[in-house]
Design a protein around this motif. Structure first.
Motif, PDB file in Angstrom:
ATOM      1  N   LYS A  69       3.819 -50.827 -10.615  1.00 22.65           N
ATOM      2  CA  LYS A  69       2.856 -51.268  -9.616  1.00 22.65           C
ATOM      3  C   LYS A  69       1.522 -51.544 -10.292  1.00 22.65           C
ATOM      4  CE  LYS A  69       0.240 -49.605  -5.605  1.00 22.65           C
ATOM      5  NZ  LYS A  69       0.022 -48.455  -4.688  1.00 22.65           N
ATOM      6  N   LEU A  70       0.957 -52.735 -10.034  1.00 24.51           N
ATOM      7  CA  LEU A  70      -0.319 -53.126 -10.620  1.00 24.51           C
ATOM      8  C   LEU A  70      -1.184 -53.780  -9.546  1.00 24.51           C
ATOM      9  CD1 LEU A  70       1.151 -54.636 -13.898  1.00 24.51           C
ATOM     10  CD2 LEU A  70      -0.216 -52.541 -13.753  1.00 24.51           C
ATOM     11  N   GLY A  71      -2.456 -53.960  -9.853  1.00 23.50           N
ATOM     12  CA  GLY A  71      -3.359 -54.615  -8.924  1.00 23.50           C
ATOM     13  C   GLY A  71      -3.029 -56.096  -8.800  1.00 23.50           C
ATOM     14  N   PRO A  72      -3.311 -56.701  -7.639  1.00 20.96           N
ATOM     15  CA  PRO A  72      -2.965 -58.115  -7.435  1.00 20.96           C
ATOM     16  C   PRO A  72      -3.718 -59.068  -8.353  1.00 20.96           C
ATOM     17  CG  PRO A  72      -4.264 -57.272  -5.590  1.00 20.96           C
ATOM     18  CD  PRO A  72      -3.891 -56.093  -6.422  1.00 20.96           C
ATOM     19  N   GLY A  73      -4.848 -58.622  -8.915  1.00 21.83           N
ATOM     20  CA  GLY A  73      -5.604 -59.475  -9.813  1.00 21.83           C
ATOM     21  C   GLY A  73      -5.243 -59.291 -11.270  1.00 21.83           C
ATOM     22  N   PHE A  74      -4.135 -58.636 -11.543  1.00 25.40           N
ATOM     23  CA  PHE A  74      -3.706 -58.375 -12.919  1.00 25.40           C
ATOM     24  C   PHE A  74      -3.601 -59.678 -13.708  1.00 25.40           C
ATOM     25  CE2 PHE A  74      -0.213 -57.719 -16.030  1.00 25.40           C
ATOM     26  CZ  PHE A  74      -0.763 -56.659 -16.753  1.00 25.40           C
ATOM     27  N   ASP A  75      -4.005 -59.625 -14.960  1.00 25.29           N
ATOM     28  CA  ASP A  75      -3.992 -60.799 -15.835  1.00 25.29           C
ATOM     29  C   ASP A  75      -2.568 -61.338 -15.987  1.00 25.29           C
ATOM     30  OD1 ASP A  75      -4.220 -62.696 -17.820  1.00 25.29           O
ATOM     31  OD2 ASP A  75      -5.304 -61.420 -19.227  1.00 25.29           O
ATOM     32  N   ARG A  76      -2.339 -62.541 -15.495  1.00 20.77           N
ATOM     33  CA  ARG A  76      -0.989 -63.105 -15.514  1.00 20.77           C
ATOM     34  C   ARG A  76      -0.486 -63.378 -16.938  1.00 20.77           C
ATOM     35  NH1 ARG A  76       0.733 -67.068 -13.388  1.00 20.77           N
ATOM     36  NH2 ARG A  76       1.790 -66.804 -11.399  1.00 20.77           N
ATOM     37  N   GLU A  77      -1.419 -63.517 -17.874  1.00 25.05           N
ATOM     38  CA  GLU A  77      -1.012 -63.772 -19.255  1.00 25.05           C
ATOM     39  C   GLU A  77      -0.277 -62.565 -19.850  1.00 25.05           C
ATOM     40  OE1 GLU A  77      -1.323 -66.686 -20.820  1.00 25.05           O
ATOM     41  OE2 GLU A  77      -2.140 -67.480 -18.939  1.00 25.05           O
ATOM     42  N   LEU A  78      -0.462 -61.387 -19.222  1.00 28.22           N
ATOM     43  CA  LEU A  78       0.155 -60.167 -19.742  1.00 28.22           C
ATOM     44  C   LEU A  78       1.511 -59.867 -19.109  1.00 28.22           C
ATOM     45  CD1 LEU A  78      -3.009 -57.839 -19.855  1.00 28.22           C
ATOM     46  CD2 LEU A  78      -2.019 -59.213 -21.703  1.00 28.22           C
ATOM     47  N   ILE A  79       1.953 -60.711 -18.182  1.00 28.07           N
ATOM     48  CA  ILE A  79       3.235 -60.477 -17.516  1.00 28.07           C
ATOM     49  C   ILE A  79       4.376 -60.784 -18.491  1.00 28.07           C
ATOM     50  CG2 ILE A  79       4.757 -61.200 -15.633  1.00 28.07           C
ATOM     51  CD1 ILE A  79       2.270 -61.922 -14.028  1.00 28.07           C
ATOM     52  N   PRO A  80       5.253 -59.825 -18.775  1.00 27.23           N
ATOM     53  CA  PRO A  80       6.381 -60.082 -19.677  1.00 27.23           C
ATOM     54  C   PRO A  80       7.290 -61.185 -19.128  1.00 27.23           C
ATOM     55  CG  PRO A  80       6.059 -57.723 -19.362  1.00 27.23           C
ATOM     56  CD  PRO A  80       5.184 -58.413 -18.351  1.00 27.23           C
ATOM     57  N   ALA A  81       7.810 -62.003 -20.013  1.00 31.31           N
ATOM     58  CA  ALA A  81       8.601 -63.169 -19.608  1.00 31.31           C
ATOM     59  C   ALA A  81       9.841 -62.786 -18.806  1.00 31.31           C
ATOM     60  CB  ALA A  81       9.000 -63.970 -20.844  1.00 31.31           C
ATOM     61  N   GLY A  82      10.447 -61.642 -19.101  1.00 28.50           N
ATOM     62  CA  GLY A  82      11.693 -61.281 -18.439  1.00 28.50           C
ATOM     63  C   GLY A  82      11.531 -60.542 -17.131  1.00 28.50           C
ATOM     64  N   ALA A  83      10.299 -60.284 -16.711  1.00 28.44           N
ATOM     65  CA  ALA A  83      10.069 -59.492 -15.497  1.00 28.44           C
ATOM     66  C   ALA A  83       9.919 -60.386 -14.269  1.00 28.44           C
ATOM     67  CB  ALA A  83       8.819 -58.641 -15.663  1.00 28.44           C
ATOM     68  N   GLU A  84      10.312 -59.861 -13.127  1.00 26.07           N
ATOM     69  CA  GLU A  84      10.002 -60.518 -11.852  1.00 26.07           C
ATOM     70  C   GLU A  84       8.645 -60.011 -11.377  1.00 26.07           C
ATOM     71  OE1 GLU A  84      11.164 -60.337  -7.130  1.00 26.07           O
ATOM     72  OE2 GLU A  84      12.739 -59.867  -8.581  1.00 26.07           O
ATOM     73  N   ALA A  85       7.745 -60.928 -11.084  1.00 19.50           N
ATOM     74  CA  ALA A  85       6.414 -60.565 -10.589  1.00 19.50           C
ATOM     75  C   ALA A  85       6.340 -60.897  -9.106  1.00 19.50           C
ATOM     76  CB  ALA A  85       5.327 -61.315 -11.352  1.00 19.50           C
ATOM     77  N   GLN A  86       6.034 -59.890  -8.313  1.00 21.22           N
ATOM     78  CA  GLN A  86       5.963 -60.082  -6.861  1.00 21.22           C
ATOM     79  C   GLN A  86       4.599 -59.631  -6.343  1.00 21.22           C
ATOM     80  OE1 GLN A  86       8.072 -57.419  -3.973  1.00 21.22           O
ATOM     81  NE2 GLN A  86       9.134 -59.299  -3.369  1.00 21.22           N
ATOM     82  N   TRP A  87       3.909 -60.547  -5.664  1.00 23.06           N
ATOM     83  CA  TRP A  87       2.634 -60.214  -5.042  1.00 23.06           C
ATOM     84  C   TRP A  87       2.891 -59.936  -3.560  1.00 23.06           C
ATOM     85  CZ3 TRP A  87       3.207 -63.225  -9.194  1.00 23.06           C
ATOM     86  CH2 TRP A  87       2.288 -63.102 -10.253  1.00 23.06           C
ATOM     87  N   VAL A  88       2.270 -58.880  -3.048  1.00 18.66           N
ATOM     88  CA  VAL A  88       2.541 -58.440  -1.671  1.00 18.66           C
ATOM     89  C   VAL A  88       1.249 -58.437  -0.863  1.00 18.66           C
ATOM     90  CG1 VAL A  88       3.448 -56.575  -0.229  1.00 18.66           C
ATOM     91  CG2 VAL A  88       4.416 -56.960  -2.520  1.00 18.66           C
TER      92      VAL A  88
END
Length: 400
Positions: A211-230
């Motif tokens: 769980k991370l904040g919605p403003g998390f730096d998208r450049e740091l999102i690992p390529a294999g992960a699913e990113a879901q904003w709620v």
């Protein structure tokens, strides 16, 4: 909350006194209540502790509903806790993936662990703060399959847990300074506890949710992960990263909207390309914050037969109105002057005294502008300050 205050609160006398208090609301006379409890012979420290909990329970109802009446909180713990409705969806991911024992590392007051235990998953929850871990233990006491440890996430041996090895992990890294109240937000991901390297490393080994904040730096999102904003009732509340079996096949970007009418999701295998910008139409759409953060505005635009109002600005425009849960639709009534004096005169001529100001791509503070306009009429209205085809526009609009 100090340790001595916690000890007093968790005593039989403290818990009985807390449960005996009337429901806390805005009309509660704190001074009179304190005086009455002190007159009954309760020590000052206990009175302060139970009144603080009564206030926090009332505040927590928005996140935990009726469960709040049987839980204990700290100010910071409540602020950082996952809403129960969202936590239930987290828990559902683990259950659907076949995970049987979740290690909830950095469990806080136990909101996510509570939802997991309610689905009869085995949960080992841990928190580095002694007071917070104690409160989590109290909140999870009704669930025999939940265990709480006072330990740092990095210290947990996932293979050597008392209830057997964990086959799934959930982490909510601390994104605020330490303490139980008046904490400050940490703006640098490298300051999170546990570190992102630790969290993402677990994601390489086990089904893992972070769980991370919605403003998390998208450049740091690992390529294999699913990113879901709620978003919940229009408020953007979190971004979750899901690894391994918890990530859905073919989904890497998702916007999940939860509201009174139910849940709606927009998802894709990657960021969507923006739609082309075009002329201002009869309607404009303001996408939900989750759609904007997920960078799925282009997909939304194409589903609405809409176009970008201006390149790089998250407003869409169209010639017809289409119902969608993913954006708020406004009818464009007219274009008003951009000049502040002329705008003031135009609004006054229409008898507008209550003004909602929405803006994107314009460097202006709506509250300051509203004060300078000094409106006094009886009518209400909404204006949108933005750019159309790269030029500043002021639009008088109404919600469809």
């Amino acid at each position: 909350m100090e340790r001595s205050e916690l000890v007093a609160l968790l005593s039989p006398e403290g818990l009985r006194l807390l449960d005996s208090l009337p429901e806390w609301d805005s009309s509660t006379d704190v001074v009179r209540t304190v005086a009455a409890l002190r007159k009954e012979g309760h020590p000052p420290e206990l009175v302060a502790a139970v009144l603080s909990q009564a206030r926090l329970r009332a505040k927590a109802a928005g996140k935990f509903g009726e469960f709040a009446n049987t839980m204990l909180f700290t100010e910071a713990g409540l602020e950082q806790a996952t809403r129960l409705r969202v936590a239930a969806l987290h828990a559902g991911r683990f259950a659907a993936a076949g995970v049987q024992h979740v290690a909830d590392l950095g469990c806080g007051i136990g909101g996510d662990a509570l939802a997991m235990a309610a689905l009869e998953l085995r949960v080992t929850a841990a928190d580095a703060d002694e007071v917070t871990a104690t409160l989590a233990s109290f909140n999870l006491a009704p669930f025999p399959r939940a265990t709480v440890l006072h330990a740092r996430a990095e210290e947990i041996d996932l293979d050597g847990l008392a209830d057997g090895p964990a086959d799934g992990v959930y982490l909510d890294p601390a994104r605020r300074s330490s303490g139980h109240s008046n904490t400050s937000r940490l703006t640098r991901p490298e300051d999170y506890t546990p570190s992102l390297d630790f969290a993402f490393g677990l994601g390489d080994r086990l089904p893992t949710g972070v769980k991370l904040g919605p403003g998390f730096d998208r450049e740091l999102i690992p390529a294999g992960a699913e990113a879901q904003w709620v978003s919940v009732d229009g408020a953007l509340v979190e971004m979750g990263l899901w690894f391994g079996a918890l990530a859905r096949p073919g989904v890497r970007r998702s916007a999940l909207l939860l509201g009174k009418a139910g849940s709606h999701e927009l998802s894709a295998a990657a960021d969507s390309a923006d739609a082309e910008a075009g002329a201002l139409g009869a309607y404009i759409y303001e996408p939900d914050g989750a759609v904007i953060r997920a960078r799925l505005i282009g997909d939304l635009a194409r589903s609405l037969d809409a176009r970008m109002l201006s390149e790089g600005i998250a407003y869409l425009t169209a010639d017809a109105a289409h119902e969608t849960p993913f954006a708020t639709c406004f009818r464009v009534l007219e274009q008003l002057p951009n000049d502040e004096k002329k705008l003031k005169a135009a609004l006054a001529a229409r008898g507008i005294g209550t003004l909602e100001i929405k803006k994107r791509g314009i460097d202006i503070d709506p509250a300051t502008l509203r004060t300078r306009l000094k409106l006094t009429g009886s009518a209400s209205a909404t204006i949108v300050l933005t750019r159309a085809a790269g030029k500043h526009v002021t639009l008088l609009v109404e919600r469809v």
